[in-house]
Motif scaffolding. Structure first.
Motif, mmCIF file in Angstrom:
data_model
loop_
_atom_site.group_PDB
_atom_site.id
_atom_site.type_symbol
_atom_site.label_atom_id
_atom_site.label_comp_id
_atom_site.label_asym_id
_atom_site.label_seq_id
_atom_site.Cartn_x
_atom_site.Cartn_y
_atom_site.Cartn_z
ATOM 1 N N UNK A 24 51.069 47.121 28.546
ATOM 2 C CA UNK A 24 50.786 45.866 29.235
ATOM 3 C C UNK A 24 49.620 45.135 28.563
ATOM 4 N N UNK A 25 49.632 43.813 28.705
ATOM 5 C CA UNK A 25 48.528 42.986 28.212
ATOM 6 C C UNK A 25 47.444 42.906 29.285
ATOM 7 N N UNK A 79 43.012 44.088 32.756
ATOM 8 C CA UNK A 79 41.611 43.773 33.070
ATOM 9 C C UNK A 79 41.449 42.509 33.913
ATOM 10 N N UNK A 80 42.280 41.522 33.703
ATOM 11 C CA UNK A 80 42.144 40.243 34.406
ATOM 12 C C UNK A 80 42.299 40.393 35.917
ATOM 13 N N UNK A 81 43.057 41.411 36.343
ATOM 14 C CA UNK A 81 43.397 41.524 37.767
ATOM 15 C C UNK A 81 42.777 42.741 38.449
ATOM 16 N N UNK A 124 51.877 37.528 33.926
ATOM 17 C CA UNK A 124 50.668 36.890 34.471
ATOM 18 C C UNK A 124 50.965 35.780 35.458
ATOM 19 N N UNK A 125 52.055 35.030 35.239
ATOM 20 C CA UNK A 125 52.319 33.890 36.111
ATOM 21 C C UNK A 125 52.597 34.306 37.553
ATOM 22 N N UNK A 126 53.130 35.506 37.748
ATOM 23 C CA UNK A 126 53.389 35.982 39.110
ATOM 24 C C UNK A 126 52.070 36.089 39.879
ATOM 25 N N UNK A 127 51.064 36.700 39.264
ATOM 26 C CA UNK A 127 49.763 36.829 39.922
ATOM 27 C C UNK A 127 49.052 35.486 40.043
ATOM 28 N N UNK A 128 49.165 34.658 39.025
ATOM 29 C CA UNK A 128 48.495 33.353 39.070
ATOM 30 C C UNK A 128 49.029 32.478 40.199
#
Length: 420
Positions: A24-25, A79-81, A124-128
């Motif tokens: 994963x990124x 890391x972003x989430x 990422x778009x799902x979480x955003x």
């Protein structure tokens, strides 16, 4: 890591296969999928292949994972989430994305994100968009069924009523009114009954029609009239095929008032037209059923539209708020999405069941991704249980719950197949 999934390569070309899932990124999340219910929309996707508006044009070389009504556990968080999500948390997912105008959606468009998989990567778009939701219920299947329940909830919230004093619309079905759910003994109709019994705009009466005595009998077992009576709501099931004049009978049941809210759950012209004729003053008819014919039409009474304020609308899908409400009410046992389920199976059953979905009778086909199991009707458990101890246990568990799939039955399957 290795993952196994049902991937689409073209029209009616679904394949269960193992492949390498990339790392994963930093803006992605890895999940373990536990349950996925099969939606008729996935059948339509399989039938159209790359002609479907959400399908990429290169699926023949870069197949997508199907399935969008899924739930499971978060395994690894980019890391972003990391401040928002933790490994081990259960999740539900709202697949109806609208990211910067794109039609891409889990289960339709992504190589590594779909419900019919052992593991998948949430982009990422799902979480955003706030579409990955934490879920605290006692079973995974209720979260999987959160998506179809959200469509039902969206319909209830979208109905509206007017008044002669101003131009304000009172949103939602009418409080203390008559609700008519036409063609309502299928999986979505029963979900609508379950939700109607707990909606804040409490109705006086819910009338549910069908033309199959077998389906009506199951509906009465799933949601008995006595359950509604305990909540102060009159619930009536009507087999319209048993009457020479079903319209007159339905009007009689409403005490001549008509129906304040009509939901049409079958794309059948005579049913829609009857629903229009049964509307009360300021009645709202929601054409909920999705026709496949893009020229589907029915006649409506515009005289009543003008003079008695009747109005017609349609809803499709639910938004994220509807899904949050669905999984929250399910976790609190306020609604019971299990009324939709008639079959269960494993990941190996997904491809065939999807491609033949219209031919398989009953309601929702619920599948579990961490083991193989033939797609099996709940009503077949008793006979299978005569020779198989697993089905004997499942049969006893289901019968103890009014013939419905339930959290304990799910646990029996997980224990049997060693799913952690």
């Amino acid at each position: 890591m290795k993952a196994k999934a049902v991937r689409m390569y073209g029209e009616m070309d679904l394949r269960l296969e193992e492949f390498e899932l990339p790392e994963i990124k930093e803006d992605e999340i890895l999940v373990k999928v536990m349950s996925d219910s099969i939606c008729m929309s996935t059948y339509k996707l399989a039938k159209q292949g790359k002609k479907h508006k959400r399908a990429p044009q290169d699926i023949d070389v870069h197949p997508i994972i199907v399935g969008h009504e899924f739930s499971g556990d978060i395994v690894q968080v980019g890391d972003k989430w990391k401040e928002q999500f933790k490994p081990g948390e259960k999740f539900a997912l709202q697949p109806a994305l609208n990211y910067k105008g794109s039609l891409d959606s889990p289960g339709y468009s992504y190589r590594y994100c779909g419900g019919a998989s052992t593991y998948c990567i949430i982009p990422h778009e799902v979480m955003e968009l706030g579409c990955l939701l934490k879920y605290d219920g006692d079973s995974y299947f209720k979260a999987s069924l959160g998506e179809p329940m959200s469509c039902i909830i969206g319909g209830y919230h979208a109905n509206y009523h007017t008044n002669k004093q101003n131009y304000d619309h009172a949103m939602g079905t009418k409080e203390d009114g008559n609700i008519l759910i036409m063609g309502g003994c299928g999986p979505m109709g029963l979900g609508a009954v379950s939700y109607g019994l707990c909606f804040e705009n409490k109705p006086k009466r819910i009338v549910v029609t069908d033309i199959s005595e077998e389906k009506i009998a199951r509906a009465k077992e799933c949601i008995p009239e006595s359950e509604a009576a305990e909540k102060g709501i009159e619930l009536i099931y009507v087999n319209t095929s048993a009457y020479d004049d079903p319209e007159a009978e339905l009007m009689k049941i409403s005490e001549g008032h008509g129906y304040d809210d009509v939901f049409v759950y079958v794309p059948f012209k005579p049913v829609a037209e009857m629903g229009d004729r049964l509307l009360a003053f300021d009645g709202c008819m929601n054409f909920f059923a999705g026709p496949t014919d893009n020229q589907f039409k029915a006649e409506i009474n515009l005289y009543n539209c003008h003079y008695t304020s009747t109005h017609i609308m349609g809803t499709t899908g639910g938004n994220t708020a509807d899904l949050i409400e669905a999984i929250d009410r399910a976790a609190k046992h306020e609604i019971n999405p299990a009324v939709m389920v008639t079959h269960v199976g494993g990941i190996n059953a997904v491809a065939d069941a999807t491609c033949h979905l219209p031919e398989i009778p009953g309601g929702k086909k619920l599948t579990y991704m961490q083991f193989d199991m033939p797609l099996t009707a709940l009503t077949d458990f008793e006979e299978l249980g005569k020779t198989d101890p697993l089905f004997a246990k499942l049969d006893a568990c289901v019968k103890a719950n009014r013939g419905l799939w339930n959290a304990e039955a799910e646990k029996i399957l997980f224990e049997h197949f060693g799913v952690k």
